[in-house]
Design a protein around this motif. Sequence first.
Motif, PDB file in Angstrom:
ATOM      1  N   ARG A   1       0.789  -0.992  -0.421  1.00  0.00           N
ATOM      2  CA  ARG A   1      -0.411  -0.054   0.047  1.00  0.00           C
ATOM      3  C   ARG A   1       1.107   0.947  -0.250  1.00  0.00           C
ATOM      4  NH1 ARG A   1      -4.729  -0.191   3.745  1.00  0.00           N
ATOM      5  NH2 ARG A   1      -5.017   2.431   3.666  1.00  0.00           N
ATOM      6  N   THR A   2       1.787   1.287   1.026  1.00  0.00           N
ATOM      7  CA  THR A   2       3.007   2.771   0.366  1.00  0.00           C
ATOM      8  C   THR A   2       3.572   2.430  -0.748  1.00  0.00           C
ATOM      9  OG1 THR A   2       3.707   1.574   3.337  1.00  0.00           O
ATOM     10  CG2 THR A   2       5.416   2.716   1.872  1.00  0.00           C
ATOM     11  N   SER A   3       4.204   1.930  -1.919  1.00  0.00           N
ATOM     12  CA  SER A   3       4.246   2.004  -3.162  1.00  0.00           C
ATOM     13  C   SER A   3       4.174   0.406  -4.106  1.00  0.00           C
ATOM     14  CB  SER A   3       5.619   2.371  -3.409  1.00  0.00           C
ATOM     15  OG  SER A   3       6.550   2.242  -2.227  1.00  0.00           O
ATOM     16  N   HIS A   4       3.775   1.049  -4.786  1.00  0.00           N
ATOM     17  CA  HIS A   4       3.960  -0.639  -5.946  1.00  0.00           C
ATOM     18  C   HIS A   4       3.939  -0.255  -7.114  1.00  0.00           C
ATOM     19  CE1 HIS A   4      -0.265  -0.167  -5.452  1.00  0.00           C
ATOM     20  NE2 HIS A   4      -0.884   0.083  -6.606  1.00  0.00           N
ATOM     21  N   ILE A   5       4.072  -0.867  -7.849  1.00  0.00           N
ATOM     22  CA  ILE A   5       4.417  -0.958  -9.430  1.00  0.00           C
ATOM     23  C   ILE A   5       3.136  -0.458  -9.607  1.00  0.00           C
ATOM     24  CG2 ILE A   5       5.287  -1.920 -11.975  1.00  0.00           C
ATOM     25  CD1 ILE A   5       7.381  -3.089 -10.447  1.00  0.00           C
ATOM     26  N   PRO A   6       2.679   0.088 -10.645  1.00  0.00           N
ATOM     27  CA  PRO A   6       1.150  -0.075 -11.254  1.00  0.00           C
ATOM     28  C   PRO A   6       0.594  -1.133 -12.177  1.00  0.00           C
ATOM     29  CG  PRO A   6       2.724   2.318 -11.731  1.00  0.00           C
ATOM     30  CD  PRO A   6       3.091   1.562 -11.201  1.00  0.00           C
ATOM     31  N   GLY A   7      -0.693  -1.772 -11.998  1.00  0.00           N
ATOM     32  CA  GLY A   7      -0.857  -3.538 -12.227  1.00  0.00           C
ATOM     33  C   GLY A   7       0.059  -4.298 -11.571  1.00  0.00           C
ATOM     34  N   ALA A   8       0.771  -4.367 -10.175  1.00  0.00           N
ATOM     35  CA  ALA A   8       1.264  -5.123  -9.608  1.00  0.00           C
ATOM     36  C   ALA A   8       0.461  -5.935  -8.921  1.00  0.00           C
ATOM     37  CB  ALA A   8       2.757  -4.735  -8.965  1.00  0.00           C
ATOM     38  N   TYR A   9      -0.044  -7.381  -8.870  1.00  0.00           N
ATOM     39  CA  TYR A   9      -0.622  -8.264  -7.704  1.00  0.00           C
ATOM     40  C   TYR A   9       0.280  -8.117  -6.388  1.00  0.00           C
ATOM     41  CZ  TYR A   9      -3.427  -9.052 -12.355  1.00  0.00           C
ATOM     42  OH  TYR A   9      -4.026  -8.824 -13.418  1.00  0.00           O
ATOM     43  N   ASN A  10      -0.181  -7.645  -5.145  1.00  0.00           N
ATOM     44  CA  ASN A  10      -0.052  -8.171  -4.227  1.00  0.00           C
ATOM     45  C   ASN A  10      -0.269  -9.503  -3.539  1.00  0.00           C
ATOM     46  OD1 ASN A  10      -1.086  -7.111  -0.729  1.00  0.00           O
ATOM     47  ND2 ASN A  10       1.480  -7.892  -1.823  1.00  0.00           N
ATOM     48  N   VAL A  11       0.426 -10.605  -3.496  1.00  0.00           N
ATOM     49  CA  VAL A  11       0.198 -11.657  -3.137  1.00  0.00           C
ATOM     50  C   VAL A  11       1.937 -11.676  -2.067  1.00  0.00           C
ATOM     51  CG1 VAL A  11       0.470 -14.380  -3.620  1.00  0.00           C
ATOM     52  CG2 VAL A  11      -0.544 -12.421  -5.080  1.00  0.00           C
TER      53      VAL A  11
ATOM     54  N   ASN B   1       5.907 -15.788 -18.056  1.00  0.00           N
ATOM     55  CA  ASN B   1       5.922 -13.782 -18.608  1.00  0.00           C
ATOM     56  C   ASN B   1       5.005 -13.530 -16.721  1.00  0.00           C
ATOM     57  OD1 ASN B   1       6.495 -11.806 -19.561  1.00  0.00           O
ATOM     58  ND2 ASN B   1       4.562 -11.498 -20.229  1.00  0.00           N
ATOM     59  N   VAL B   2       6.390 -13.137 -15.679  1.00  0.00           N
ATOM     60  CA  VAL B   2       5.819 -13.829 -14.328  1.00  0.00           C
ATOM     61  C   VAL B   2       6.906 -13.111 -13.807  1.00  0.00           C
ATOM     62  CG1 VAL B   2       5.495 -14.106 -11.702  1.00  0.00           C
ATOM     63  CG2 VAL B   2       3.936 -15.058 -14.520  1.00  0.00           C
ATOM     64  N   VAL B   3       7.174 -11.337 -13.299  1.00  0.00           N
ATOM     65  CA  VAL B   3       8.384 -10.383 -12.558  1.00  0.00           C
ATOM     66  C   VAL B   3       7.617 -10.528 -11.210  1.00  0.00           C
ATOM     67  CG1 VAL B   3       9.190  -9.012 -12.367  1.00  0.00           C
ATOM     68  CG2 VAL B   3       9.362  -9.359 -14.745  1.00  0.00           C
ATOM     69  N   LEU B   4       8.766 -11.025  -9.837  1.00  0.00           N
ATOM     70  CA  LEU B   4       8.059 -11.321  -8.986  1.00  0.00           C
ATOM     71  C   LEU B   4       8.848 -10.013  -8.150  1.00  0.00           C
ATOM     72  CD1 LEU B   4       9.228 -15.236  -8.383  1.00  0.00           C
ATOM     73  CD2 LEU B   4       6.665 -14.245  -8.344  1.00  0.00           C
ATOM     74  N   VAL B   5       8.370  -8.813  -7.460  1.00  0.00           N
ATOM     75  CA  VAL B   5       8.715  -8.158  -6.993  1.00  0.00           C
ATOM     76  C   VAL B   5       9.039  -8.204  -5.400  1.00  0.00           C
ATOM     77  CG1 VAL B   5       8.663  -5.205  -6.743  1.00  0.00           C
ATOM     78  CG2 VAL B   5       7.898  -6.690  -8.912  1.00  0.00           C
ATOM     79  N   CYS B   6       9.793  -7.352  -4.397  1.00  0.00           N
ATOM     80  CA  CYS B   6       9.553  -7.423  -2.900  1.00  0.00           C
ATOM     81  C   CYS B   6      10.371  -5.858  -2.609  1.00  0.00           C
ATOM     82  CB  CYS B   6      10.351  -8.084  -2.363  1.00  0.00           C
ATOM     83  SG  CYS B   6      12.129  -8.485  -2.938  1.00  0.00           S
ATOM     84  N   ARG B   7      11.600  -5.495  -1.553  1.00  0.00           N
ATOM     85  CA  ARG B   7      11.690  -4.500  -1.314  1.00  0.00           C
ATOM     86  C   ARG B   7      13.166  -4.019  -2.572  1.00  0.00           C
ATOM     87  NH1 ARG B   7      15.479  -3.032   1.628  1.00  0.00           N
ATOM     88  NH2 ARG B   7      15.948  -0.611   2.555  1.00  0.00           N
TER      89      ARG B   7
END
Length: 194
Positions: free
Chosen positions: A38-48, A67-73
């Motif tokens: 909620r603080t910040s994320h890439i537009p269109g990202a799903y939070n899992v 075709n998936v990119v995983l994101v964290c801090r």
Amino acid sequence: MTTDASRAAAFTPAALQHLIKTGDSPRLLDVRTPGEFRTSHIPGAYNVPLDTLREHRAELRRHLDENVVLVCRSGARATQAERALAEAGLPNLRVLDGGMTAWEASGAPVNRGEQRWELERQVRLIAGSIVLVTGVVGFFVPGVHLIGTAVGAGLTFAAVSNTCAMGLMLSKLPYNRGPRTDIRTVIASLRNRT
């Protein structure tokens, strides 16, 4: 043969921005806590969140492709998520090199919400406070300084194993939870994405 580390290092924020601009955007799974998301994320990202991903990886597997990119801090939790999904039969996923820290540093677009401290910063505050307090109290109460020593040992283990028990515990606090991720909603969104 490509290793996990080289796949992660090869997928930079610039490469992801290029894919998004060309309309070939991969699915972005952000594995941070809901509060961090909620603080910040890439537009269109799903939070899992990582724990949710591990628990529902078989379900997620049925609605994802490579075709998936995983994101964290910073990339550490995303790498753990990559391993969990690989164990569920979804190999060759990509991890955003440097995570949200690198994404934001590159000037890429970010959706922002209420600002809160990142989990890693909270760990530094709690661990540092415990060491400081037990160090000072240790002058007056013999043996108390050993609590700070135990925290130091825990942080050393966290660095070597690339896990963090304190971070896991802090992620359970209401401050970090935010609204609970509804896995059914995420899966429905993944299924309906064209």
